[in-house]
Motif scaffolding. Sequence first.
Motif, PDB file in Angstrom:
ATOM      1  N   LEU A 236     -33.469 -17.057  90.636  1.00 26.65           N
ATOM      2  CA  LEU A 236     -32.235 -16.534  90.045  1.00 26.65           C
ATOM      3  C   LEU A 236     -31.856 -17.353  88.821  1.00 26.65           C
ATOM      4  CD1 LEU A 236     -29.700 -14.568  90.629  1.00 26.65           C
ATOM      5  CD2 LEU A 236     -28.598 -16.680  91.379  1.00 26.65           C
ATOM      6  N   TRP A 237     -31.989 -18.677  88.978  1.00 26.66           N
ATOM      7  CA  TRP A 237     -31.611 -19.563  87.877  1.00 26.66           C
ATOM      8  C   TRP A 237     -32.544 -19.393  86.692  1.00 26.66           C
ATOM      9  CZ3 TRP A 237     -26.925 -21.339  88.342  1.00 26.66           C
ATOM     10  CH2 TRP A 237     -26.449 -22.205  87.346  1.00 26.66           C
ATOM     11  N   GLN A 238     -33.868 -19.282  86.999  1.00 24.09           N
ATOM     12  CA  GLN A 238     -34.845 -19.043  85.942  1.00 24.09           C
ATOM     13  C   GLN A 238     -34.553 -17.728  85.220  1.00 24.09           C
ATOM     14  OE1 GLN A 238     -38.424 -20.175  85.241  1.00 24.09           O
ATOM     15  NE2 GLN A 238     -37.687 -22.198  85.783  1.00 24.09           N
ATOM     16  N   CYS A 290     -36.939 -30.477  82.861  1.00 27.16           N
ATOM     17  CA  CYS A 290     -36.108 -29.611  83.718  1.00 27.16           C
ATOM     18  C   CYS A 290     -36.919 -28.463  84.300  1.00 27.16           C
ATOM     19  CB  CYS A 290     -34.925 -29.062  82.925  1.00 27.16           C
ATOM     20  SG  CYS A 290     -33.901 -27.978  83.930  1.00 27.16           S
ATOM     21  N   ALA A 291     -36.855 -28.317  85.613  1.00 30.38           N
ATOM     22  CA  ALA A 291     -37.584 -27.230  86.275  1.00 30.38           C
ATOM     23  C   ALA A 291     -36.780 -25.935  86.288  1.00 30.38           C
ATOM     24  CB  ALA A 291     -37.929 -27.637  87.707  1.00 30.38           C
ATOM     25  N   MET A 292     -35.480 -26.034  86.548  1.00 27.16           N
ATOM     26  CA  MET A 292     -34.698 -24.810  86.799  1.00 27.16           C
ATOM     27  C   MET A 292     -34.395 -24.029  85.520  1.00 27.16           C
ATOM     28  SD  MET A 292     -31.207 -26.749  87.916  1.00 27.16           S
ATOM     29  CE  MET A 292     -30.051 -25.406  87.847  1.00 27.16           C
ATOM     30  N   CYS A 293     -34.186 -24.749  84.414  1.00 26.54           N
ATOM     31  CA  CYS A 293     -34.089 -24.123  83.103  1.00 26.54           C
ATOM     32  C   CYS A 293     -32.912 -23.154  82.946  1.00 26.54           C
ATOM     33  CB  CYS A 293     -35.400 -23.394  82.775  1.00 26.54           C
ATOM     34  SG  CYS A 293     -35.430 -22.702  81.119  1.00 26.54           S
ATOM     35  N   CYS A 294     -31.732 -23.671  82.663  1.00 26.21           N
ATOM     36  CA  CYS A 294     -30.594 -22.768  82.441  1.00 26.21           C
ATOM     37  C   CYS A 294     -30.618 -22.165  81.046  1.00 26.21           C
ATOM     38  CB  CYS A 294     -29.268 -23.473  82.719  1.00 26.21           C
ATOM     39  SG  CYS A 294     -28.847 -24.787  81.568  1.00 26.21           S
ATOM     40  N   GLY A 295     -31.371 -22.757  80.117  1.00 29.87           N
ATOM     41  CA  GLY A 295     -31.328 -22.290  78.730  1.00 29.87           C
ATOM     42  C   GLY A 295     -32.073 -20.984  78.516  1.00 29.87           C
ATOM     43  N   LYS A 296     -31.386 -20.025  77.927  1.00 31.96           N
ATOM     44  CA  LYS A 296     -31.998 -18.745  77.544  1.00 31.96           C
ATOM     45  C   LYS A 296     -31.937 -18.636  76.028  1.00 31.96           C
ATOM     46  CE  LYS A 296     -32.160 -18.370  81.777  1.00 31.96           C
ATOM     47  NZ  LYS A 296     -33.369 -18.974  82.297  1.00 31.96           N
ATOM     48  N   TYR A 297     -33.026 -18.196  75.424  1.00 37.26           N
ATOM     49  CA  TYR A 297     -33.062 -18.091  73.968  1.00 37.26           C
ATOM     50  C   TYR A 297     -33.000 -16.621  73.581  1.00 37.26           C
ATOM     51  CZ  TYR A 297     -33.887 -19.871  69.309  1.00 37.26           C
ATOM     52  OH  TYR A 297     -33.734 -20.234  67.997  1.00 37.26           O
ATOM     53  N   SER A 298     -32.143 -16.324  72.612  1.00 34.10           N
ATOM     54  CA  SER A 298     -31.866 -14.922  72.310  1.00 34.10           C
ATOM     55  C   SER A 298     -32.113 -14.581  70.854  1.00 34.10           C
ATOM     56  CB  SER A 298     -30.396 -14.606  72.644  1.00 34.10           C
ATOM     57  OG  SER A 298     -30.162 -14.782  74.023  1.00 34.10           O
ATOM     58  N   HIS A 299     -32.450 -13.323  70.646  1.00 34.90           N
ATOM     59  CA  HIS A 299     -32.550 -12.762  69.304  1.00 34.90           C
ATOM     60  C   HIS A 299     -31.562 -11.601  69.259  1.00 34.90           C
ATOM     61  CE1 HIS A 299     -34.973 -10.341  66.128  1.00 34.90           C
ATOM     62  NE2 HIS A 299     -34.113 -11.152  65.548  1.00 34.90           N
ATOM     63  N   VAL A 300     -30.580 -11.734  68.380  1.00 30.54           N
ATOM     64  CA  VAL A 300     -29.508 -10.741  68.322  1.00 30.54           C
ATOM     65  C   VAL A 300     -29.646  -9.980  67.017  1.00 30.54           C
ATOM     66  CG1 VAL A 300     -27.019 -10.380  68.399  1.00 30.54           C
ATOM     67  CG2 VAL A 300     -28.017 -12.346  69.580  1.00 30.54           C
ATOM     68  N   LYS A 301     -29.682  -8.660  67.125  1.00 31.93           N
ATOM     69  CA  LYS A 301     -29.856  -7.873  65.902  1.00 31.93           C
ATOM     70  C   LYS A 301     -29.029  -6.592  65.983  1.00 31.93           C
ATOM     71  CE  LYS A 301     -33.378  -6.335  62.757  1.00 31.93           C
ATOM     72  NZ  LYS A 301     -34.586  -5.631  62.549  1.00 31.93           N
ATOM     73  N   THR A 302     -28.204  -6.388  64.966  1.00 30.30           N
ATOM     74  CA  THR A 302     -27.474  -5.120  64.843  1.00 30.30           C
ATOM     75  C   THR A 302     -27.560  -4.698  63.376  1.00 30.30           C
ATOM     76  OG1 THR A 302     -25.330  -6.036  64.177  1.00 30.30           O
ATOM     77  CG2 THR A 302     -25.785  -5.960  66.553  1.00 30.30           C
ATOM     78  N   ASP A 303     -26.868  -3.630  63.035  1.00 31.00           N
ATOM     79  CA  ASP A 303     -26.844  -3.211  61.625  1.00 31.00           C
ATOM     80  C   ASP A 303     -26.095  -4.219  60.759  1.00 31.00           C
ATOM     81  OD1 ASP A 303     -28.250  -0.998  62.271  1.00 31.00           O
ATOM     82  OD2 ASP A 303     -26.503   0.324  62.429  1.00 31.00           O
ATOM     83  N   ASP A 304     -25.204  -4.995  61.388  1.00 31.11           N
ATOM     84  CA  ASP A 304     -24.339  -5.906  60.621  1.00 31.11           C
ATOM     85  C   ASP A 304     -24.862  -7.333  60.537  1.00 31.11           C
ATOM     86  OD1 ASP A 304     -22.448  -3.907  60.152  1.00 31.11           O
ATOM     87  OD2 ASP A 304     -21.537  -4.259  62.121  1.00 31.11           O
ATOM     88  N   TYR A 305     -25.644  -7.755  61.511  1.00 25.33           N
ATOM     89  CA  TYR A 305     -26.065  -9.156  61.531  1.00 25.33           C
ATOM     90  C   TYR A 305     -27.336  -9.333  62.356  1.00 25.33           C
ATOM     91  CZ  TYR A 305     -23.350  -8.763  65.872  1.00 25.33           C
ATOM     92  OH  TYR A 305     -22.855  -8.345  67.074  1.00 25.33           O
ATOM     93  N   GLU A 306     -27.976 -10.488  62.132  1.00 27.82           N
ATOM     94  CA  GLU A 306     -29.162 -10.839  62.921  1.00 27.82           C
ATOM     95  C   GLU A 306     -29.206 -12.349  63.063  1.00 27.82           C
ATOM     96  OE1 GLU A 306     -32.912  -9.638  61.242  1.00 27.82           O
ATOM     97  OE2 GLU A 306     -34.064 -10.479  62.922  1.00 27.82           O
ATOM     98  N   CYS A 307     -29.524 -12.830  64.256  1.00 25.46           N
ATOM     99  CA  CYS A 307     -29.631 -14.281  64.420  1.00 25.46           C
ATOM    100  C   CYS A 307     -30.494 -14.638  65.622  1.00 25.46           C
ATOM    101  CB  CYS A 307     -28.250 -14.915  64.587  1.00 25.46           C
ATOM    102  SG  CYS A 307     -27.428 -14.445  66.120  1.00 25.46           S
ATOM    103  N   TYR A 308     -30.993 -15.860  65.627  1.00 24.55           N
ATOM    104  CA  TYR A 308     -31.592 -16.463  66.816  1.00 24.55           C
ATOM    105  C   TYR A 308     -30.593 -17.482  67.348  1.00 24.55           C
ATOM    106  CZ  TYR A 308     -36.128 -14.444  65.677  1.00 24.55           C
ATOM    107  OH  TYR A 308     -37.151 -13.575  65.424  1.00 24.55           O
TER     108      TYR A 308
END
Lengths: 612, 141
Positions: A236-238, A290-308
């Motif tokens: 679940l945490w992963q 760290c084994a459990m790894c709470c960090g999630k990496y995202s790529h956000v993209k819409t018509d108005d903006y984009e970011c990592y």
Amino acid sequence: MKGGYAGSILRVNLTTGEAVKEPTPEDLIRNYVGARGFIAHTLYNEVPKGADPLGEEAKLIVATGPLTGLFIPSTGKAHVGGKSPLTGGYAEANFGGHFPVELKMAGYDMIVVEGKSPKPVYILIDDDDVTVEDAARLWGKGSFDSEAALAERHGEDFQSCVIGPAGENLVKIACISHDYGRQAGRTGLGAVMGSKNLKGITVRGSKAIPVSDIPGLIEIGKEMYRKSVQHPAFELWQTYGTSSVTNWANRIGVFPTRNFRSGYFELFTNIAGPAMNREIVIHNKACFSCAMCCGKYSHVKTDDYECYVEGPEYETTAMIGGCCALGDIKDIGYANFLCDDYGIDTISGGSIAAFAIECFEKGIITEQDTGGLKLSWGDPKAVFEVLRMIAFREGIGDILAEGTRAAAERLGRDSQDFAIQVKGLEQSGYESRRAPAMQLSYMTSDIGAHHRPSWAVTHDLKTGRETVEGKAEKVIELQHTRPLFDTLGVCRLPWIEMELPVSDYAEAFRRATGLDLSEEDLYRVSERVWNLTRMFWVREFPDFGRSYDLPPKRITAEPVLSGPTKGAVLPQEKVDALLDDYYARRGWTKDGIPTEEKLKELGLDRLVREKG
Amino acid sequence: MINSLQPQTDGGRLLKILKNESRCTGCRTCQLICALSHYEENNPKKAAIGVRGQFPAPGGYKISLCTQCGKCIKACPTGAISNVDGVIKIDEDKCDYCLACVEACPFDAIFVHRDFRVPFICDLCGECVEICPTKALYWRQ
């Protein structure tokens, strides 16, 4: 030298440009163990009473602990400390990632940054070589570009922590950023760096971290990893990380919504873990070891903006999503990216944006203050723009950049009642009018209203959400246990979520260091540090006492508007009862001041007499 | 190297280590156990496996791992590198630290550290596979 410790403290004076190495003192290790403990002691001992948090006398301290960088789960932590420009009191925040282990491998348990540089600089550490470098070309850059530029200049095997424009502009909620998404977020320590003209610290280390009993460490490390991956919550945490909390927080009505008017956000399923994974998450991103790894990496993209962006973490989702009523995970992700790039704490940033929206709604601030911008709940563009105005201190942003407490004092008209903070620090992401132990945690946390030292929502659920009996006892227990991890230099989450016992950490500490401190001794250190940070507040504020532990009026007098906790308040008599019980159990006066006997018992009496 | 470890085998057949980078979280526990097992040191910089973050864009991690392809053997001008029963070995006596092997390795899987007078490389002991919490490393049966 003892195992577990790198062995040296690095002092860098930015006024003179000198760097000096000192051995890590044996008695500092015995009495304060590491990281948070080192910071509390160094701050009380070395920074003079009444020092300006952004002045030359102030110090910025980065400290690791004896378990930082070692082979047990989640040892990628460093703590940053100083006197808070936001609260005027004890300041401590931490970040995970890879900088902390690098610092220790370069040979340092702690860096103490002193003085003030006449021009923008960064500190470059390559094992024993320490220099202060010109940062003219980095000044003004966002956190992401700054970190990338340092990696480009020195190589990818260097690790950096940096400030963005907010820190440069002395914004009092400025954070320190590392690893493209990890922050020492709270208490405005980014502004302390900015005040010293310090853009960043870059480090590379090649040395082994000394360990007293290598086979013993390997054995217990393997055991702790095994327990983690076999734990039922591991998958679940992963999968979701901290965003798994969002659904639950709404179901029980503790999700801060519209500046804590409610504990339930009607659009929560749009911003909770499953939606986040579906719409933006591209990869898992862990801190060192760290084994459990709470960090999630995202790529956000819409018509108005984009970011990592790394995240959003639960706290960001709560404070920018719920608190500002943004019901689209992409908007929260982009606001998260803006905060990270400007170098703003997302918890305080979200809280202040929500406070501004409410002020606008009530006519306390108007379009004249905002440069024509209309602020309303659920409007992402308003939130993006307010964050930008704060980072660059533009228009109303200049007032908001001082934090909600100072902004409310300035704006008046009863806005203090809905500035959701304690001691000047904006409350983090749990609406707690029906969670007395959690609210007491916020009231008594030693940096202001933050959940790191004590998080007690599940205890409230288990023992009764109306009752105050027994809550103080639990909060004290948590305030000694959770900060113990901050002292050892490891993340507390594997203890909470993978249920690794404290005894494993105590054993790992003994095997790493060869020191004969027992679990009980470590708890004693934790209580000592807690009382010392309290004494820091006592020293800095002549009128310090119970009034500093009170929550804002919204919590005690304004019923929750909607959701499972609708109608709830935490009335003043319960607040008083919680504090009475808490102070008595701590051995403090009825006004919340540690007594002579308590200080003596903890061996703090001399330090307080000499430096108080 | 303090501890020369045996490669893992299954019924006499050598097991090879494979990677699944999409599962890697960059925790570097593989590097910790690698250095601890071989050098009895808590020093991830002495690991014979590399983990490199791809941040801020495009995210994710690159794992550097020896595949026993043998390009280093051809590149070595002193004949110090050989394939011994499926495992790449560097002969300390023949190596003159020219680093041609490091240059030639298509996988960035040959490593150096200032404490050592020769480069070092994976010996297929498999400690990293055993510890990897996300199964980003696994055995090819």
